[in-house]
Design a protein around this motif. Structure first.
Motif, short mmCIF file in Angstrom:
data_model
loop_
_atom_site.label_atom_id
_atom_site.label_comp_id
_atom_site.label_asym_id
_atom_site.label_seq_id
_atom_site.Cartn_x
_atom_site.Cartn_y
_atom_site.Cartn_z
N GLN A 26 0.81 -1.22 0.00
CA GLN A 26 0.00 0.00 0.00
C GLN A 26 0.85 1.27 0.00
OE1 GLN A 26 -1.07 -2.70 1.71
NE2 GLN A 26 -3.05 -2.99 0.71
N LEU A 70 -4.30 -3.37 11.74
CA LEU A 70 -4.96 -3.09 10.47
C LEU A 70 -6.02 -1.99 10.59
CD1 LEU A 70 -5.33 -6.73 9.15
CD2 LEU A 70 -3.90 -4.93 8.17
N ILE A 71 -6.59 -1.83 11.77
CA ILE A 71 -7.65 -0.82 11.93
C ILE A 71 -7.09 0.59 11.69
CG2 ILE A 71 -9.25 0.24 13.56
CD1 ILE A 71 -9.60 -2.62 14.76
N SER A 110 -5.81 1.18 8.11
CA SER A 110 -6.82 1.42 7.08
C SER A 110 -6.87 2.89 6.71
CB SER A 110 -8.19 0.95 7.57
OG SER A 110 -8.21 -0.45 7.79
N ILE A 133 -3.76 1.91 3.93
CA ILE A 133 -4.57 1.16 2.97
C ILE A 133 -5.46 2.10 2.15
CG2 ILE A 133 -6.33 -0.62 2.68
CD1 ILE A 133 -5.33 -1.89 5.27
N GLY A 134 -6.26 2.92 2.84
CA GLY A 134 -7.13 3.84 2.11
C GLY A 134 -6.37 4.81 1.24
N HIS A 190 -12.75 4.86 2.05
CA HIS A 190 -12.09 3.55 1.97
C HIS A 190 -11.52 3.15 3.32
CE1 HIS A 190 -9.38 0.86 -0.79
NE2 HIS A 190 -9.73 0.22 0.32
N GLY A 191 -10.83 4.10 3.97
CA GLY A 191 -10.24 3.80 5.28
C GLY A 191 -11.29 3.44 6.31
N ASN A 248 -12.84 -0.13 5.50
CA ASN A 248 -11.99 -1.24 5.89
C ASN A 248 -11.83 -1.32 7.41
OD1 ASN A 248 -11.57 -1.97 3.23
ND2 ASN A 248 -9.36 -2.21 3.47
N ALA A 249 -11.66 -0.16 8.06
CA ALA A 249 -11.49 -0.15 9.51
C ALA A 249 -12.71 -0.75 10.21
CB ALA A 249 -11.24 1.27 10.00
N PHE A 264 -12.58 -4.56 9.72
CA PHE A 264 -11.55 -5.13 10.59
C PHE A 264 -12.00 -5.12 12.05
CE2 PHE A 264 -8.28 -3.95 7.21
CZ PHE A 264 -8.05 -5.27 6.85
N LEU A 319 -13.25 -7.15 1.96
CA LEU A 319 -12.33 -6.06 2.27
C LEU A 319 -11.80 -5.46 0.99
CD1 LEU A 319 -10.53 -7.79 5.21
CD2 LEU A 319 -11.75 -5.63 5.38
#
Length: 274
Positions: free
Chosen positions: A64, A158-159, A162, A166-167, A246-247, A250-251, A254, A273
């Protein structure tokens, strides 16, 4: 965002689609290769053991962060030098439209789009999960979620990731670059739909197990949040907006997965996801 010019539109459209797919796949491939190389150095060069948490961190940083985000910024910086000779070789006049990935502090309107987009993406995922369950197809599991199921503490990494990696990373690449490139020659609807298909399709490599039909169905459901991200970017012209949606999306997944793994006995549909 730029729209298609009448000059050799079929050629321009084909180039835009191929470039979009290549940039999206290239960013992910670069990230996976860097993750594998660094992992090999740690294991075989330094004799270290790569824990599940460390493997997730490596993936976040190199896929990412460097793969998605790095390729996006590299393309944005190199575009002014790349475009003129390529257009000249293809017989296209001029240097082409100026390329940028607009980003700014979200306005009140942007924040309302974030809230609406987040709710729409999440409801779409829930409804899609219910549909997949009713179809009784064998869907794969997102590899990050699979590691999280076995090591719940990884989900606590991962939270926040995100929102931090990730986002932003995936949106810079798939909305900022892939959608931005395709949108140069397509109108808004195909300019959002085509990058969303690329985004969802490339998530196939993130799935572990499942049948081909089941994974295809899961990726079909993933098109819902993908279109939300794309529509938010098209509407606001601000890459921060889909990054936040997006964040948050996903958060939330998760977080739900963490709660269920720690305190429940049924797992949510983790193939969704984004």
């Amino acid at each position: 965002m730029a729209t298609a010019s009448p000059e050799r539109p079929l050629l321009q459209s084909a180039i835009a689609i191929v470039a979009g797919i290549g940039l999206g796949a290239g960013g992910l491939l670069l990230g996976f290769l860097l993750t594998a190389v660094v992992g090999a150095v740690l294991v075989y060069g330094l004799g270290l053991t790569v824990s599940p948490a460390l493997s997730i961190v490596l993936g976040l940083v190199f896929v990412q962060g460097i793969g998605c985000g790095g390729v996006a910024f590299a393309y944005r910086g190199a575009r002014p030098r790349i475009a003129p000779p390529v257009r000249s070789r293809l017989g296209l006049s001029g240097d082409g439209p100026t390329f940028d990935i607009p980003a700014s502090m979200p306005s009140l309107r942007d924040l309302l789009v974030v809230a609406g987009g987040y709710g729409t993406a999440l409801v779409g995922a829930i409804v899609g999960s219910a549909v997949l369950s009713s179809l009784q197809v064998d869907t794969g599991t997102n590899r990050a979620a699979e590691i999280g199921m076995q090591n719940p503490e990884v989900l606590l990494v991962l939270i926040p990731a995100s929102f931090l990696l990730i986002g932003p990373g995936e949106e810079l690449l798939f909305r900022g670059v892939v959608q931005g490139r395709i949108r140069e020659v397509f109108d808004p609807i195909p300019g959002v739909v085509l990058p969303s298909v690329v985004f969802a399709g490339l998530h196939w490599v993130a799935l572990s197990g499942g049948s081909p039909l089941g994974n295809l169905a899961a990726l079909g459901v993933l098109l819902v949040p993908a279109h939300v991200f794309g529509a938010a970017y098209e509407y606001t012209g601000n890459i921060v907006v889909p990054s936040l949606i997006h964040g948050a999306y996903n958060a939330t997944l998760f977080t739900l997965l963490y709660v269920v793994v720690r305190f429940g006995d049924q797992l949510p549909q983790s193939a969704l996801l984004a």
